[in-house]
Structure formats: structure tokens, C-alpha cells
Design an enzyme around this catalytic site. Structure first.
Site, mmCIF file in Angstrom:
data_model
loop_
_atom_site.group_PDB
_atom_site.id
_atom_site.type_symbol
_atom_site.label_atom_id
_atom_site.label_comp_id
_atom_site.label_asym_id
_atom_site.label_seq_id
_atom_site.Cartn_x
_atom_site.Cartn_y
_atom_site.Cartn_z
ATOM 1 N N SER A 86 0.690 -1.169 0.042
ATOM 2 C CA SER A 86 -0.030 -0.063 0.080
ATOM 3 C C SER A 86 0.902 1.145 0.168
ATOM 4 O O SER A 86 2.043 1.207 0.418
ATOM 5 C CB SER A 86 -0.891 0.231 1.210
ATOM 6 O OG SER A 86 -1.384 -1.091 1.430
HETATM 7 N N1 SAH Z 1 -0.552 -5.275 4.174
HETATM 8 C C1 SAH Z 1 0.201 -5.406 2.888
HETATM 9 C C2 SAH Z 1 -0.806 -5.100 1.656
HETATM 10 C C3 SAH Z 1 -0.952 -6.431 0.705
HETATM 11 S S1 SAH Z 1 -1.959 -6.252 -0.403
HETATM 12 C C4 SAH Z 1 1.579 -4.620 2.792
HETATM 13 O O1 SAH Z 1 1.890 -4.203 3.829
HETATM 14 O O2 SAH Z 1 2.152 -5.180 1.780
HETATM 15 C C5 SAH Z 1 -3.451 -7.319 0.125
HETATM 16 C C6 SAH Z 1 -2.916 -8.676 0.506
HETATM 17 O O3 SAH Z 1 -3.967 -9.519 0.797
HETATM 18 C C7 SAH Z 1 -2.396 -9.541 -0.830
HETATM 19 O O4 SAH Z 1 -1.267 -10.033 -0.649
HETATM 20 C C8 SAH Z 1 -3.528 -10.643 -0.807
HETATM 21 O O5 SAH Z 1 -3.154 -11.965 -1.410
HETATM 22 C C9 SAH Z 1 -3.971 -10.714 0.511
HETATM 23 N N2 SAH Z 1 -5.322 -11.344 0.614
HETATM 24 C C10 SAH Z 1 -6.617 -11.248 -0.257
HETATM 25 N N3 SAH Z 1 -7.656 -12.002 0.197
HETATM 26 C C11 SAH Z 1 -7.070 -12.474 1.364
HETATM 27 C C12 SAH Z 1 -7.920 -13.318 2.497
HETATM 28 N N4 SAH Z 1 -8.874 -13.881 2.306
HETATM 29 N N5 SAH Z 1 -7.085 -13.855 3.652
HETATM 30 C C13 SAH Z 1 -5.667 -13.622 3.467
HETATM 31 N N6 SAH Z 1 -5.040 -12.497 2.715
HETATM 32 C C14 SAH Z 1 -5.754 -12.184 1.514
#
Ligand code: SAH
Length: 230
Positions: free
Chosen positions: A80
Site C-alpha cells: 500500500s
Molecule cells: N498489508 C500489505 C498489503 C498487501 S495487499 C502490505 O503491507 O504489503 C493485500 C494482500 O491481501 C494480498 O497479498 C492478498 O493476497 C491478500 N489477501 C486477499 N484476500 C485474502 C484473504 N481472504 N485472506 C488473507 N489474505 C488475503
């Protein structure tokens, strides 16, 4: 021998310069993109001054680590935008004794920021490869209070519930009921809600005397919240 020494020295010095350069860029990121836009939660600012964001992104985008933008981290996912990380962390209002659950580990950056503030962070990632990569990265950097779990975050983490705070970094269309259940009385959840690939609403959800109080905070764009194949 002499040219070799020169090469070696140049190598060491340029390494030190890049390190110093990232430190300056990180300071600018916090003061210009975050403080200047009104974030004043001290612990959030301190944590973001400390966590080395450039270590959480792939080498091909490393030079953009401290830019005012989200970045690709592979496997169709993103880290993000720093301002959004700061906004969500401030909204969560994390305290030193807190146990926090994150859904969507991704790069591990948000988990690292929280780890510098609270007692324990549990973070769930649905993409195995990403989860494993971030687990290893966080371990290598010495974050001992973060536990990465690979699985579907929809279900939360019942065995460690209730949580003082829950932060969701992928956007579901509705707030998953198990996450509301796993929030402690007086706890806060920060979650983007909305249709995939549309503008979503960042929401603050509070549990007060058993009641759920929801507030719309701002518009955001997150990757979709996916589900395990049933
Ligand atoms: N907090 C992260 C942002 C990652 S983007 C950072 O600091 O980099 C969001 C992430 O959520 C992705 O990696 C995606 O694979 C994950 N995601 C999506 N649906 C999910 C679910 N149901 N359970 C766990 N992770 C999930």
C-alpha cells in the site's frame, strides 16, 4: 593490490551512501507525505521512520520505495501507499500492550510497522508464496512479535481471539462476520469495503458495549479480498 583496494573501498562507500540515501528518503516520506497531510499519531510516525520499506519491495521497484504510491510486489499484489498505511495505523490507535490481527500480509510492511508499536501481531496471507516470503523476511529482520499464518483470513484466527485491533488490507464486499466476532469489547477494526476493482470505503468499526459502530472514513482502492477454493 592498490586498484583492488580502491574498488573495495568504492564498493563499501557506495553501499553506505545508498543506505544513507534511503534513510533521507524515508525521513522525507514521513515528513512530506504523512505528517504534512495531518497524521500526528506519534507511535505510527516513529514506526514508519524506522521500518526499512525498501527491504519489503522487489529489487526492480526498489528505487521507488519511498515514493507516494502503492507498488507491485509480485503475484498480482501490491504494497500500500505509505500514506494509506499511516492512515490505517493511526485509525487503529494501537497501544503497546495490544494484540493485533492483520488480514493480507502481502509484503509484510504493514505488519512490521505494527510490530514496532504493539505487543503481538498475527498476520494472515492467502497466497502461500507471498506468506512464506514475508515470514522469512520478517524473521531475517528480527521481528520476533509477528506471526505469519498462511490461509483464508475470512475466518480470522479464532484460537488467538479476541483482538484489540483488526486491520484488513484487501477489500471484501462485506465485513466478514467472524472478524467482528473476534474483536475485543472496546476494540477497533480498520477495513476497506467495496466491490473489486472499484473505489472502496475505508471503514472504522468499533465494538462498544457489544454494539457495532461503523464509520466511513475515506475512499480507497485495495486489491480484492479473495477466498480459498471451497
Ligand atoms: N498489508 C500489505 C498489503 C498487501 S495487499 C502490505 O503491507 O504489503 C493485500 C494482500 O491481501 C494480498 O497479498 C492478498 O493476497 C491478500 N489477501 C486477499 N484476500 C485474502 C484473504 N481472504 N485472506 C488473507 N489474505 C488475503
Amino acid at each position: 593490490m592498490k586498484p583492488l583496494l580502491t574498488i573495495l573501498l568504492t564498493f563499501i562507500l557506495s553501499g553506505a551512501c545508498i543506505f544513507q540515501d534511503y534513510k533521507v528518503q524515508r525521513e522525507n516520506m514521513v515528513s512530506q507525505q504523512i505528517e504534512a497531510r495531518g497524521i500526528d499519531h506519534k507511535a505510527t510516525l516513529a514506526a514508519m521512520r524506522k521500518v526499512e520499506r525498501h527491504l519489503f519491495v522487489p529489487p526492480e521497484v526498489r528505487k521507488f520505495s519511498y515514493d507516494d504510491t502503492a507498488l507491485p510486489i509480485g503475484l498480482g499484489q501490491t504494497i500500500s501507499q505509505p500514506f494509506i498505511v499511516a492512515t490505517m495505523t493511526q485509525l487503529l490507535n494501537p497501544q503497546p500492550s495490544d494484540r493485533v490481527l492483520e488480514i493480507g500480509t502481502g509484503s509484510g510492511y504493514q505488519a512490521a510497522v505494527l510490530a514496532g508499536i504493539v505487543k503481538e501481531v498475527y498476520t494472515i496471507e492467502i497466497v502461500t508464496e507471498l506468506g512464506e516470503r514475508s515470514k522469512e523476511l520478517l524473521e531475517r529482520q528480527g521481528y520476533r512479535n509477528v506471526k505469519v499464518i498462511i490461509g483464508d483470513g475470512y475466518k480470522g484466527l479464532k484460537e488467538k481471539a479476541p483482538f484489540d485491533g483488526i486491520i484488513v488490507t484487501a477489500a471484501p464486499e462485506e465485513i466478514p462476520p467472524p472478524l467482528i466476532e473476534q474483536l475485543k469489547e472496546g476494540g477497533r477494526m480498520v477495513i476497506p469495503v467495496g466491490a473489486p476493482r472499484a473505489v472502496q470505503t475505508l471503514m472504522l468499526v468499533e465494538k462498544r458495549k457489544g454494539k457495532i459502530v461503523k464509520k466511513h472514513v475515506t475512499e480507497v482502492r485495495f486489491v480484492p479480498f479473495t477466498r480459498e477454493k471451497q
